[in-house]
Design an enzyme around this catalytic site. Structure first.
Site, short mmCIF file in Angstrom:
data_model
loop_
_atom_site.label_atom_id
_atom_site.label_comp_id
_atom_site.label_asym_id
_atom_site.label_seq_id
_atom_site.Cartn_x
_atom_site.Cartn_y
_atom_site.Cartn_z
CB THR A 208 0.09 11.07 1.78
OG1 THR A 208 -0.31 9.71 1.80
CG2 THR A 208 1.23 11.26 0.83
CD GLU B 190 -3.60 -1.72 2.97
OE1 GLU B 190 -3.71 -0.91 3.89
OE2 GLU B 190 -3.93 -1.46 1.81
CG ASP B 191 -1.86 2.51 6.47
OD1 ASP B 191 -2.20 2.12 5.33
OD2 ASP B 191 -2.10 3.66 6.87
CB SER C 256 -2.11 2.83 -3.58
OG SER C 256 -2.69 4.03 -3.12
CB ALA C 257 -7.50 3.44 -2.53
CG ASP D 251 -1.70 1.21 1.43
OD1 ASP D 251 -2.34 1.63 0.45
OD2 ASP D 251 -1.70 1.78 2.54
CG LEU D 252 1.69 5.67 -1.94
CD1 LEU D 252 3.17 5.40 -2.15
CD2 LEU D 252 1.13 6.41 -3.16
CG ASP D 253 -1.79 7.48 0.68
OD1 ASP D 253 -1.35 8.63 0.69
OD2 ASP D 253 -2.32 6.97 -0.32
CE LYS E 205 -5.82 -1.00 -0.93
NZ LYS E 205 -4.66 -0.27 -0.41
CE LYS F 276 -3.72 6.15 9.35
NZ LYS F 276 -2.97 5.48 10.41
C1 G6P Z 1 -5.46 6.11 0.24
C2 G6P Z 1 -5.57 6.97 1.49
C3 G6P Z 1 -6.95 7.60 1.59
C4 G6P Z 1 -7.30 8.32 0.30
C5 G6P Z 1 -7.27 7.34 -0.86
C6 G6P Z 1 -7.57 8.00 -2.20
O1 G6P Z 1 -6.18 4.93 0.44
O2 G6P Z 1 -5.31 6.22 2.64
O3 G6P Z 1 -6.95 8.51 2.67
O4 G6P Z 1 -8.59 8.91 0.39
O5 G6P Z 1 -5.96 6.77 -0.93
O6 G6P Z 1 -6.54 8.90 -2.50
P1 G6P Z 1 -6.58 9.98 -3.66
O7 G6P Z 1 -5.15 10.46 -3.75
O8 G6P Z 1 -7.01 9.28 -4.92
O9 G6P Z 1 -7.55 11.04 -3.25
MG MG Z 2 -2.73 3.13 3.58
#
Ligand code: G6P
Ligand code: MG
Length: 216
Positions: free
Chosen positions: A18, A170-171, A115-116, A10-12, A146, A46
């Site tokens: 972020t 994943e967090d 990542s989402a 996962d990224l964030d 997710k 998150k």
């Molecule tokens: C991640 C973050 C979320 C965020 C989502 C979409 O999953 O944890 O907080 O809303 O990405 O990110 P975006 O950059 O597309 O708004």
């Molecule tokens: Mg995350």
């Protein structure tokens, strides 16, 4: 015998933090609509998609908006968020993330991002690690958020490995659930009280080793 062939990150909250930028941008939006938005509420966002996050925030503020207005608000939030993301530097990569990616690749494990976030590619470029991933699956490439496993299954497919050969990092609770639903092993990044379904929980990738990976 270990059968792990790939790691999907996962990224964030795993590679970069972020969440603080998301928080500032959502708070600014909430304040512009006349209500406040707390860090505690931010925690609940998150791993939650942009559109769904907005709907939750509007609900907390007791505000109703049309679909067209929601689209405008989501765009406004993203513009404020990207102003901060565009200032990001390679130093913002979380401790141990680059090192663990390097270790994985050195022993022939495949690596993917799952990542989402629709801003994943920009963030990877800002922190200078785009070339450390064999595949990048982000919010632009999947339709189900997710805890649906789509993002991770697409990652496994892009890497040419089976789901059971993957370990997800994943967090978010929804992310841990997505990995489990995809029949993958999962390392939670955060607290074991929160990330209950994970095979192992660590505080950050600086605590991760190949030894721990192969023992999952
Ligand atoms: C991640 C973050 C979320 C965020 C989502 C979409 O999953 O944890 O907080 O809303 O990405 O990110 P975006 O950059 O597309 O708004
Ligand atoms: Mg995350």
């Amino acid at each position: 015998m270990n059968t792990i062939k790939a790691c999907i990150f996962d990224l964030d909250g795993v590679i970069v933090d972020t969440a603080v930028y998301h928080y500032k941008a959502w708070k600014r939006l909430a304040n512009s609509l006349g209500f406040d938005f707390t860090e505690h509420q931010n925690e609940q966002l998150k791993g939650v998609s942009r559109v769904r996050s907005l709907q939750l925030i509007l609900g907390w503020g007791g505000v109703t908006k049309t679909e067209a207005e929601q689209e405008q608000l989501a765009t406004q939030k993203n513009n404020w968020y990207m102003e901060m993301v565009n200032q990001m530097k390679p130093e913002e990569i979380l401790p141990g993330a680059k090192e663990f990616l390097t270790t994985c690749r050195a022993v022939g494990l495949k690596t993917a991002l799952g990542s989402a976030s629709k801003n994943s590619m920009t963030i990877l470029e800002k922190i200078g690690i785009t070339d450390m991933f064999d595949a990048v699956i982000d919010g632009n490439k999947v339709s189900k958020a997710k805890p649906d496993p789509e993002v991770f299954l697409a990652g496994a497919q892009a890497l040419g490995v089976l789901p059971e050969e993957c370990v997800v990092f994943e967090d978010a609770i929804a992310g841990v659930e997505a990995a489990v639903a995809g029949d993958m092993k999962v390392v939670g990044i955060g607290s074991s009280d929160v990330l209950k379904g994970a095979n192992l929980v660590i505080r950050g990738l600086d605590e991760m080793t190949l030894d721990k990976l192969y023992k999952l």
